[in-house]
Motif scaffolding. Structure first.
Motif, PDB file in Angstrom:
ATOM      1  N   ALA A  32       0.790  -1.238   0.009  1.00 60.89           N
ATOM      2  CA  ALA A  32      -0.030  -0.125  -0.035  1.00 60.89           C
ATOM      3  C   ALA A  32       0.922   1.318  -0.056  1.00 60.89           C
ATOM      4  CB  ALA A  32      -0.975  -0.124   1.291  1.00 60.89           C
ATOM      5  N   GLY A  33       2.044   1.150   0.554  1.00 58.51           N
ATOM      6  CA  GLY A  33       2.773   2.513   0.903  1.00 58.51           C
ATOM      7  C   GLY A  33       3.177   3.031  -0.409  1.00 58.51           C
ATOM      8  N   PRO A  34       4.034   1.926  -1.134  1.00 64.09           N
ATOM      9  CA  PRO A  34       4.401   2.519  -2.456  1.00 64.09           C
ATOM     10  C   PRO A  34       3.496   2.734  -3.687  1.00 64.09           C
ATOM     11  CG  PRO A  34       5.089   0.289  -2.236  1.00 64.09           C
ATOM     12  CD  PRO A  34       4.646   0.838  -0.776  1.00 64.09           C
ATOM     13  N   ALA A  35       2.196   2.071  -3.180  1.00 65.31           N
ATOM     14  CA  ALA A  35       1.176   2.094  -4.570  1.00 65.31           C
ATOM     15  C   ALA A  35       0.760   3.689  -4.229  1.00 65.31           C
ATOM     16  CB  ALA A  35       0.291   0.966  -4.077  1.00 65.31           C
ATOM     17  N   ILE A  36       0.510   4.009  -2.973  1.00 66.54           N
ATOM     18  CA  ILE A  36       0.088   5.260  -2.728  1.00 66.54           C
ATOM     19  C   ILE A  36       0.858   6.261  -3.369  1.00 66.54           C
ATOM     20  CG2 ILE A  36      -0.428   7.174  -0.940  1.00 66.54           C
ATOM     21  CD1 ILE A  36      -1.390   4.715   0.900  1.00 66.54           C
ATOM     22  N   LEU A  37       1.982   6.301  -2.960  1.00 66.52           N
ATOM     23  CA  LEU A  37       3.285   7.273  -3.910  1.00 66.52           C
ATOM     24  C   LEU A  37       3.077   7.048  -5.213  1.00 66.52           C
ATOM     25  CD1 LEU A  37       6.258   6.622  -1.499  1.00 66.52           C
ATOM     26  CD2 LEU A  37       4.793   8.521  -1.299  1.00 66.52           C
ATOM     27  N   CYS A  38       2.984   5.910  -5.907  1.00 67.34           N
ATOM     28  CA  CYS A  38       2.805   5.599  -7.293  1.00 67.34           C
ATOM     29  C   CYS A  38       1.706   6.488  -8.090  1.00 67.34           C
ATOM     30  CB  CYS A  38       3.074   4.339  -7.569  1.00 67.34           C
ATOM     31  SG  CYS A  38       2.934   3.888  -9.576  1.00 67.34           S
ATOM     32  N   ALA A  39       0.439   6.179  -7.293  1.00 61.74           N
ATOM     33  CA  ALA A  39      -0.677   6.831  -7.693  1.00 61.74           C
ATOM     34  C   ALA A  39      -0.824   8.416  -7.592  1.00 61.74           C
ATOM     35  CB  ALA A  39      -1.957   6.464  -6.750  1.00 61.74           C
TER      36      ALA A  39
ATOM     37  N   GLN B 286       3.311  -9.377  -7.414  1.00 55.94           N
ATOM     38  CA  GLN B 286       4.564 -10.219  -6.928  1.00 55.94           C
ATOM     39  C   GLN B 286       4.891  -9.184  -5.846  1.00 55.94           C
ATOM     40  OE1 GLN B 286       7.130 -11.990 -10.363  1.00 55.94           O
ATOM     41  NE2 GLN B 286       5.869 -10.388 -11.282  1.00 55.94           N
ATOM     42  N   SER B 287       4.351  -8.358  -5.473  1.00 58.03           N
ATOM     43  CA  SER B 287       4.605  -7.559  -4.439  1.00 58.03           C
ATOM     44  C   SER B 287       6.198  -6.662  -4.665  1.00 58.03           C
ATOM     45  CB  SER B 287       4.893  -8.148  -2.907  1.00 58.03           C
ATOM     46  OG  SER B 287       3.475  -8.856  -2.656  1.00 58.03           O
ATOM     47  N   ARG B 288       6.348  -6.574  -6.048  1.00 63.84           N
ATOM     48  CA  ARG B 288       7.578  -5.721  -6.392  1.00 63.84           C
ATOM     49  C   ARG B 288       6.979  -4.502  -6.910  1.00 63.84           C
ATOM     50  NH1 ARG B 288      11.651  -8.531  -9.136  1.00 63.84           N
ATOM     51  NH2 ARG B 288      11.777 -10.821  -7.866  1.00 63.84           N
ATOM     52  N   VAL B 289       6.906  -3.509  -5.777  1.00 65.15           N
ATOM     53  CA  VAL B 289       6.065  -2.335  -6.317  1.00 65.15           C
ATOM     54  C   VAL B 289       7.112  -1.271  -5.911  1.00 65.15           C
ATOM     55  CG1 VAL B 289       3.883  -2.775  -5.702  1.00 65.15           C
ATOM     56  CG2 VAL B 289       5.138  -2.522  -3.697  1.00 65.15           C
ATOM     57  N   TRP B 290       8.313  -1.307  -4.986  1.00 64.53           N
ATOM     58  CA  TRP B 290       9.027  -0.289  -4.740  1.00 64.53           C
ATOM     59  C   TRP B 290       9.570   0.492  -6.061  1.00 64.53           C
ATOM     60  CZ3 TRP B 290       8.828   3.369  -1.238  1.00 64.53           C
ATOM     61  CH2 TRP B 290       8.246   2.913  -0.182  1.00 64.53           C
ATOM     62  N   VAL B 291      10.307  -0.531  -6.941  1.00 67.13           N
ATOM     63  CA  VAL B 291      11.044  -0.194  -7.988  1.00 67.13           C
ATOM     64  C   VAL B 291      10.186   0.524  -8.944  1.00 67.13           C
ATOM     65  CG1 VAL B 291      12.247  -0.759 -10.317  1.00 67.13           C
ATOM     66  CG2 VAL B 291      12.536  -2.100  -7.980  1.00 67.13           C
ATOM     67  N   MET B 292       8.621   0.090  -9.173  1.00 66.45           N
ATOM     68  CA  MET B 292       7.840   0.973  -9.954  1.00 66.45           C
ATOM     69  C   MET B 292       7.405   2.191  -9.352  1.00 66.45           C
ATOM     70  SD  MET B 292       3.915  -0.448 -10.646  1.00 66.45           S
ATOM     71  CE  MET B 292       3.508  -0.173  -9.077  1.00 66.45           C
TER      72      MET B 292
ATOM     73  N   LEU C  29       1.813  -4.012 -17.011  1.00 70.17           N
ATOM     74  CA  LEU C  29       3.138  -3.716 -16.369  1.00 70.17           C
ATOM     75  C   LEU C  29       2.831  -3.714 -14.808  1.00 70.17           C
ATOM     76  CD1 LEU C  29       5.257  -1.976 -19.184  1.00 70.17           C
ATOM     77  CD2 LEU C  29       5.902  -4.294 -18.194  1.00 70.17           C
ATOM     78  N   GLN C  30       2.222  -2.694 -14.542  1.00 72.95           N
ATOM     79  CA  GLN C  30       1.989  -2.409 -13.092  1.00 72.95           C
ATOM     80  C   GLN C  30       1.507  -3.484 -12.211  1.00 72.95           C
ATOM     81  OE1 GLN C  30       0.226   1.479 -12.591  1.00 72.95           O
ATOM     82  NE2 GLN C  30       2.140   2.538 -13.053  1.00 72.95           N
ATOM     83  N   LYS C  31       0.395  -4.178 -12.887  1.00 74.47           N
ATOM     84  CA  LYS C  31      -0.108  -5.368 -12.077  1.00 74.47           C
ATOM     85  C   LYS C  31       0.626  -6.403 -12.061  1.00 74.47           C
ATOM     86  CE  LYS C  31      -3.779  -2.632 -12.102  1.00 74.47           C
ATOM     87  NZ  LYS C  31      -3.897  -1.709 -10.915  1.00 74.47           N
ATOM     88  N   PHE C  32       1.347  -6.671 -13.054  1.00 76.94           N
ATOM     89  CA  PHE C  32       2.336  -7.761 -13.299  1.00 76.94           C
ATOM     90  C   PHE C  32       3.532  -7.426 -11.869  1.00 76.94           C
ATOM     91  CE2 PHE C  32       6.903  -8.952 -14.171  1.00 76.94           C
ATOM     92  CZ  PHE C  32       6.653 -10.591 -14.638  1.00 76.94           C
TER      93      PHE C  32
END
Length: 470
Positions: free
Chosen positions: A23-30, A162-168, A155-158
């Motif tokens: 959730a943390g990186p997902a919020i920042l990404c959004a 896998q919980s690879r959200v920080w790089v994105m 790409l983002q859902k991929f």
């Protein structure tokens, strides 16, 4: 009793860490990706009122429509990839993503005429002729972004599954900085106006997509990505069905608030009302970014645990996500209520606009509170694969119930923008109640079995964990 509470507390802490990792990186990404449009509008606003109005219409109507469709299509991967990861079927993730690309690129070509004929479409929606002409030209210049969406969301859902959200997230933040610099350079420094704003957006989205593609093919996903495959063109019909259900579910949500803007624009003397609604929707969108982070997190957690045949863990993750998001919703709601008539002054000094916006204070607070729950429930629906059911519920609650009530209050009973918003809030409230009831009645063991069948259908046989449906 104390031991039981301690055990629940420990489980909650473990689940919270897993959830916040997504959730943390997902919020920042959004926030980073949402802010790109904000930066474009901010720089274009210095060119003139017509240019700002044209870009705002494109962003909210044309691009908003396409963005919603593409994001919705990509959301099907949250169900399939998430459940495949939970079942240990990572080898299928690359195939699923490629199938999603095939469908998304096909959809982009279907949506292309909306961009090409944007001027005519906007005139049909009773927008001003001059604004429609300028918006139509800008739409043609930003067509590359439509195809960037087609690559970006799968790409983002991929990554998320896998919980690879920080790089994105880091990529999105860096690209946001590049976009700000490019827009300033092309619009202000070099004086290329709207064309410069469009080019800056095109380059920024291209950098973001290419960076993500390089990350995928560089060997960081040895199990999930094994190269391009003709298998991506197999079983497309079932995949398309789930993708369309996901797109419809999400678009019904996004269009609901677009309709709010369009209805307010039909009121007599709509300028002040539109300004007031724009201020409220901007505040609402910023708070919504937090709920969307929890939407992504709970979707991943539910799909992973159902795929791993752990229905009790999936159910517990829902409780933790809803509780946490609700806590932030209460904070945002309290802030709006406590600010009295001061919050509109963050956006405007016009007394009439401040007064009209202040009238919407309680409706805005109620909407923010409701939207701390609703997106999380939608994340659960995506994780479990309920998109078709939620789309049907949305049609009934929003368009059969809420929208007519809003139109009736706004126009027939002359309540104006408050009446329109009240009716639409009523539709969202009823939908939330129905979703809560569905969750209460859900048989999570049955959902885990259905996840297994879905994986077998599109990914081959699975090996059941020793803790069968624990």
């Amino acid at each position: 009793m104390s031991d039981e509470l301690k055990k629940i507390g420990e489980k909650s802490w473990v689940e919270s860490k897993k959830m916040w990792y997504i959730a943390g990186p997902a919020i920042l990404c959004a926030v980073a990706q949402f802010s790109m449009e904000f930066v474009t509008a901010a720089f274009v606003g210095h060119l003139g009122d017509v240019e700002l109005a044209a870009v705002s219409v494109v962003q909210n109507v044309i691009e908003g429509f396409a963005f919603g469709v593409m994001l919705g299509l990509g959301s099907a991967l949250e169900t399939l990839c998430g459940q495949a990861v939970g079942a240990g079927q990572e080898r299928m993730l690359g195939i699923y993503m490629q199938r999603s690309w095939v469908i998304a690129f096909g959809t982009a070509f279907v949506l292309l005429p909306i961009y090409i004929f944007a001027t005519q479409i906007l005139k049909l929606l009773h927008q001003g002729d001059h604004i429609s002409e300028v918006a139509g030209k800008y739409c043609v210049w930003v067509i590359p972004q439509l195809f960037a969406y087609a690559l970006n969301f799968p790409l983002q859902k991929f990554f998320q599954s896998q919980s690879r959200v920080w790089v994105m997230t880091i990529m999105s933040i860096v690209v946001f900085g590049i976009h700000t610099l490019l827009t300033w350079l092309l619009v202000v420094k070099l004086g290329h106006g709207l064309v410069g704003a469009a080019i800056a957006g095109n380059i920024s989205w291209a950098i973001l997509v290419l960076a993500q593609l390089v990350y995928v093919v560089s060997g960081y996903f040895p199990d999930a990505w094994t190269g391009f495959s003709m298998a991506a063109f197999k079983a497309l019909f079932g995949f398309l069905k789930l993708s369309l259900a996901s797109a419809i579910m999400l678009c019904l949500e996004l269009w609901y608030y677009t309709i709010l803007i369009l209805l307010v624009g039909v009121l007599k003397n709509p300028e002040i009302a539109l300004d007031a609604v724009s201020i409220c929707t901007n505040l609402h969108m910023w708070t919504l970014m937090v709920a969307l982070g929890f939407n992504a997190a709970v979707s991943v957690r539910v799909s992973n645990e159902l795929g791993a045949a752990q229905p009790k863990v999936a159910k517990f993750s829902v409780v933790v996500a809803v509780t946490t998001s609700l806590f932030f919703g209460l904070i945002f709601t309290s802030a709006i209520l406590a600010s009295g008539k001061q919050f509109p002054k963050l956006f405007t000094n016009k007394p009439l606009v401040v007064k009209e916006t202040s009238k919407l204070q309680y409706l805005l607070a109620a909407t923010i509170f409701l939207n701390s729950i609703q997106p999380v429930l939608h994340g659960v629906a995506i994780g479990a694969g309920w998109q078709s059911l939620i789309a049907l519920i949305s049609i009934v609650c929003y368009y059969v119930f809420g929208l007519p009530i809003g139109a009736l209050l706004g126009f027939k009973f002359k309540v104006g923008v408050q009446g329109i918003w009240s009716g639409m809030f009523a539709g969202a409230f009823v939908q939330t109640l129905i979703l809560v009831y569905i969750l209460y009645r859900t048989n999570w063991q049955k959902e885990a079995l259905q996840a297994e069948e879905r994986i077998k259908k599109w990914g081959g046989p699975t090996e059941r964990p020793e803790t069968e449906l624990t």
